[in-house]
Design an enzyme around this catalytic site. Structure first.
Site, PDB file in Angstrom:
ATOM      1  CB  THR A  94      -0.960  -1.078  -0.286  1.00 30.00           C
ATOM      2  OG1 THR A  94      -0.544  -2.398  -0.687  1.00 30.00           O
ATOM      3  CG2 THR A  94      -2.430  -0.906  -0.629  1.00 30.00           C
ATOM      4  CG  LEU A 143      -2.768  -7.517  -3.992  1.00 27.88           C
ATOM      5  CD1 LEU A 143      -3.176  -8.983  -4.004  1.00 27.88           C
ATOM      6  CD2 LEU A 143      -3.960  -6.647  -3.688  1.00 27.88           C
ATOM      7  CG  ASP A 144       4.510  -3.823  -1.705  1.00 25.22           C
ATOM      8  OD1 ASP A 144       5.249  -2.867  -1.984  1.00 25.22           O
ATOM      9  OD2 ASP A 144       4.954  -4.903  -1.248  1.00 25.22           O
ATOM     10  N   GLY A 145       3.021  -5.244   0.959  1.00 26.28           N
ATOM     11  CA  GLY A 145       3.101  -4.946   2.386  1.00 26.28           C
ATOM     12  C   GLY A 145       2.739  -6.090   3.318  1.00 26.28           C
TER      13      GLY A 145
END
Lengths: 296, 253
Positions: free
Chosen positions: A244, A72-74
């Site tokens: 992501t 779960l990046d960003g």
């Protein structure tokens, strides 16, 4: 009559589907969102009932991943782009997560693993770390009844040595309450490190050897597989890993487990990862020809 | 009873048409996504040729110092065509890459090691020179296969296990904590494995996975899928390396 119906559906798709890809955050009406899920479920059933066609073709058309892992990046970049606080980015990410978990289970995915907090994340500012721990606590408290009602098994994998006691207690409670459920499994990786996972598996095997349960000579890959933290799942190796925000690395997540995992790196930031992006990821996965290191 | 039969038939007929229509919609989604990928593939090809011809200025100079170790994963089918692998290595030598790890799951490239070393100018085996002693005008090659992945970790784990068992105090039954990253690194070196983490991993083949590249070494490696080795393009290679040199990693912090 049949051709009229097929023309009607094709025209509908011609109008609606491009909209999913054009708008960054499509405000998809609830009925359409449910329709998309229904489409996939119905299509899988249709393919299962088909009497003719090769097994290969059938697999390719109706194949859904059993285990999807998501990094779960960003969240922080999402917040910075909008002039918001980092905590608001994490909250938006958590809302996105809760919105889509059940949708994923509805289309036939059995296990979803989420890389929520890595061991390296302890190096972030104290304020951010404390906020994240509090957010995990709040979500476990507020969503426990929800997971129980929808029979979602919750497992938390990771070190646990640095977590607050209150969070540890909640994790034990939610794992105990949902341990009997089988069809849907949500794995939260908190304070997780792929290298640590391999090391703790070796350590557990060492303890078993010390206690005479296994012999040193019997040590092999399958034994290590069984001692990894993902052994809590019926499908420990992810079929599809999504990260992501456009970064193209797995950052110490599921190192051992991801040998033949399809890696998908969309540019969209996690809080913006919506239905259209899910559709793209799943159709992309269905077009892959998985070989598991063998010749075709 | 008479009324129910036609109703049942009608609802079954409607259900079948509905399923058929929904299947059409799903297939249409696939078509749209495929078309999207085809169009972006065409753009990438055109860009790649422009880069190869030196028409795009920003790719003409690359800070290659940032790329200390490159790994290349090759699909089994592609690994049979050693000439393409050799061509790729020649390109990498031209770009200035100093250390390349070549991986295929079945070890086909390992078997062709001697031919590759002979055909790639100024190439040496990494095992012979070591990571710290590569001459500036040389390219060090490492040949890796699946046996260097989980099998190697199992062998290293065996070493740690025996060390742990030997260290157990008879009084309290507690052994030395040998299950740390540095201990496993050392054990991997003992079994002949490199523990150097590649900065960039290029995957050639139809699959978008790393196909079992040594898991222990992949922690922060950038992974880029390059497409088919048979149709590889110099421009795409330059672009991937250039993009890597612009990446800023925060390592989770």
């Amino acid at each position: 009559m049949l051709s009229l119906l097929s023309i009607f559906f094709t025209c509908l798709a011609l109008i609606l589907i491009p909209c999913l890809f054009i708008f960054r955050r499509p405000s998809v009406p609830l009925f359409l969102k449910k329709a998309i899920i229904f489409i996939k479920t119905a299509t899988s059933q249709y393919n299962d009932e088909e009497e003719s066609g090769t097994i290969e073709g059938k697999e390719k058309r109706g194949r859904m991943p059993k285990h999807v892992a998501i990094i779960l990046d960003g969240n922080r970049r999402w917040a910075n782009k909008r002039g918001l606080r980092v905590s608001e980015g994490h909250e938006a990410g958590a809302r996105r997560l809760l919105e889509h978990v059940m949708d994923c289970f509805a289309i036939g995915i059995n296990t979803i693993s989420l890389f929520a907090f890595s061991t390296e994340n302890w190096g972030r500012p104290d304020g951010e770390v404390n906020f994240l721990m509090a957010m995990f606590e709040k979500n476990f408290k507020s969503e426990m009844a929800y997971y129980d009602r929808y029979k979602v098994k919750i497992s938390v994998i990771g070190r646990r040595t640095n977590m607050p006691e209150s969070l540890l207690g909640l994790i034990q409670e939610v794992e105990e309450a949902t341990k009997s459920y089988k069809e849907k499994h949500l794995i939260m990786a908190i304070d997780y490190s792929g290298r640590f996972d391999i090391l703790q598996a070796c350590k557990r095997l060492a303890e078993k050897t010390k206690n005479g349960l296994i012999q040193v000579e019997d040590l092999d890959e399958r034994m290590i597989d069984k001692e990894l933290m993902t052994s809590c799942s019926e499908y420990p190796n992810p079929d599809l890993l999504i990260r992501t925000s456009g970064e193209q690395r797995i950052s110490n997540f599921f190192l051992w487990q991801s040998a033949y995992t399809e890696l998908y790196f969309p540019n969209v930031l996690w809080p913006d990862f919506g239905e259209a992006e899910y559709l793209k990821a799943l159709t992309w996965y269905q077009q892959r020809q998985r070989r598991f290191g063998l010749r075709v | 009873m008479d009324f129910n039969d036609p109703m049942l038939a009608l609802s079954s007929w409607i259900g079948q048409i509905g399923d058929f229509g929904l299947d059409l919609v799903w297939r249409f989604i696939h078509i749209v996504v495929t078309l999207w990928h085809i169009v972006s593939g065409i753009f990438e090809s055109v860009e790649s040729y422009a880069i190869s011809l030196g028409l795009i200025q920003k790719y003409s100079s690359i800070d290659i110092e940032k790329l200390k170790c490159l790994a290349v994963v090759v699909d089994i089918e592609a690994a049979r065509d050693v000439s393409k692998v050799i061509e790729l290595l020649q390109w990498l030598t031209t770009i200035g890459v100093k250390q390349v790890g070549l991986f295929d799951s079945q070890g086909l490239l390992k078997k062709s090691k001697d031919m590759i070393l002979e055909m790639v100018p100024r190439s040496v085996l990494l095992q012979e020179t070591g990571e710290k002693h590569i001459s500036p005008d040389r390219i060090a090659l490492e040949f890796i296969s699946s046996s260097d992945n989980k099998e190697a970790v199992v062998k290293a784990a065996n070493i740690l296990l025996e060390k742990y068992l030997k260290s157990i105090h008879p009084e309290n039954g507690v052994g030395e904590n040998v299950f740390t990253e540095s201990h496993l690194n050392e054990a991997l070196r003992v079994v002949g494995e490199s523990v150097h983490v590649p900065d960039l991993l290029l995957v050639y083949g139809p699959v978008r996975s790393h196909l079992g590249f040594p898991a222990w070494r992949l922690r922060y490696t950038e992974i880029v899928h390059m497409g088919s080795l048979k149709y590889m393009r110099y421009g795409s290679l330059l672009k991937a390396i250039h993009k890597f040199t612009g990446v800023r990693q925060n390592y989770g912090v």
